[in-house]
Design an enzyme around this catalytic site. Structure first.
Site, PDB file in Angstrom:
ATOM      1  N   PRO A 264      50.978  37.627 -10.503  1.00 27.46           N
ATOM      2  CG  PRO A 264      49.285  36.809  -9.131  1.00 27.46           C
ATOM      3  CD  PRO A 264      50.776  36.887  -9.256  1.00 27.46           C
ATOM      4  CD  GLU A 265      52.284  41.568 -15.342  1.00 27.28           C
ATOM      5  OE1 GLU A 265      51.982  42.581 -16.012  1.00 27.28           O
ATOM      6  OE2 GLU A 265      53.085  40.704 -15.748  1.00 27.28           O
TER       7      GLU A 265
END
Length: 288
Positions: free
Chosen positions: A2-3
């Site tokens: 996840p960014e």
């Protein structure tokens, strides 16, 4: 992994449902997934849900904060007591997670409403860390983070200086450095560089200063679009309701190697830059 857009999507989802609720119970199912005094967590009310880069900060009363690193496969999923439809507006068929707890649940909290909050992590690189608020400024991971992409500190001059300091590194490697700017990972670096017409392998010191302002603008644009579409669900990522994001449908280059470029119809390629799989259009992004 996840960014920033994925973590921000989770943050917004949790903020809608957690504020004012009290943690009344729960369990640590894998010891290394939680650090701190569990007994100090019980009885605390959620006062805010924040984010710094790719990290969630669940602020509690009595000046405590739960620092949540999702890392590669972490998920934070809120399940209402009555199992009612999820808050995110998606259809239940979009859910990647259908049964909780499951084999990947590492920690869960029981909330005063009867709901439960599950921390799932298949590869167990993620964690929840309970800290005093006074410890946050010196917490090693947070202390090293650079500015958020929308901060004034993430300026043309600041990025130019970072490129000059690491002049032999690729532009992509510098953008992935969380001390330069917080929250950008592989997906959004590839997308930003494509839209900026910059080849990811370009030596940072060779990028003209005139190209930095449009690059920053595209970084912000791509991240904002990622948030708008609820993040990329390429593998394990789900939002706080256990639903898939939709950003993967909007991507220009990431994960599309062998497919035609959406702008010029040239076949997209996958290279290796900065130690990461990197997606480009060989026509739109000329080789440095």
């Amino acid at each position: 992994m996840p960014e920033l857009p994925e973590v921000e999507t989770v943050r917004r989802g949790l903020e809608r449902v957690l504020l004012g609720q009290q943690i009344v119970g729960g369990e640590v199912l894998l010891a290394r997934s939680f650090s701190g005094e569990w007994s100090e967590l019980i009885g605390r009310k959620v006062r805010e849900v924040g984010r710094r880069g790719k990290v969630l900060l669940i602020g509690l009363d009595q000046k405590k904060t739960a620092l949540v690193h999702l890392r590669m496969t972490g998920q934070l999923i809120y399940q209402p007591q009555d199992g009612s439809p999820r808050e995110g507006g998606g259809h239940p068929s979009d859910a990647l997670i259908r049964k909780l707890p499951n084999a990947h649940t590492r920690v869960f909290w029981e909330m005063s409403s009867g709901a439960r909050l599950f921390f799932n992590d298949q590869r167990t690189f993620g964690s929840i860390k309970l800290l005093e608020d006074t410890e946050l400024p010196t917490e090693p991971f947070l202390a090293k983070l650079g500015p958020e992409p929308w901060d004034k500190a993430f300026s043309v001059e600041a990025l130019h200086q970072a490129f000059q300091r690491r002049s032999r590194s690729s532009v992509k490697a510098v953008l992935l450095d969380q001390e330069v700017v917080a929250g950008i990972g592989n997906i959004y670096a590839d997308e930003s560089l494509f839209l900026s017409r910059v080849h990811p392998a370009t030596p940072a010191g060779a990028l003209p200063k005139t190209q930095i302002r449009p690059l920053i603008a595209k970084i912000r644009e791509v991240l904002e679009r990622g948030i708008e579409y609820g993040g990329v669900s390429a593998r394990d990522y789900v939002n706080a309701e256990g639903l898939r994001g939709r950003m993967q449908e909007q991507l220009y280059v990431y994960g599309r190697d062998g497919m035609p470029c959406k702008l010029c119809d040239t076949t997209l390629q996958k290279l290796r830059t900065a130690g990461r799989g990197t997606h480009i259009c060989p026509r739109c992004q000329s080789q440095p």
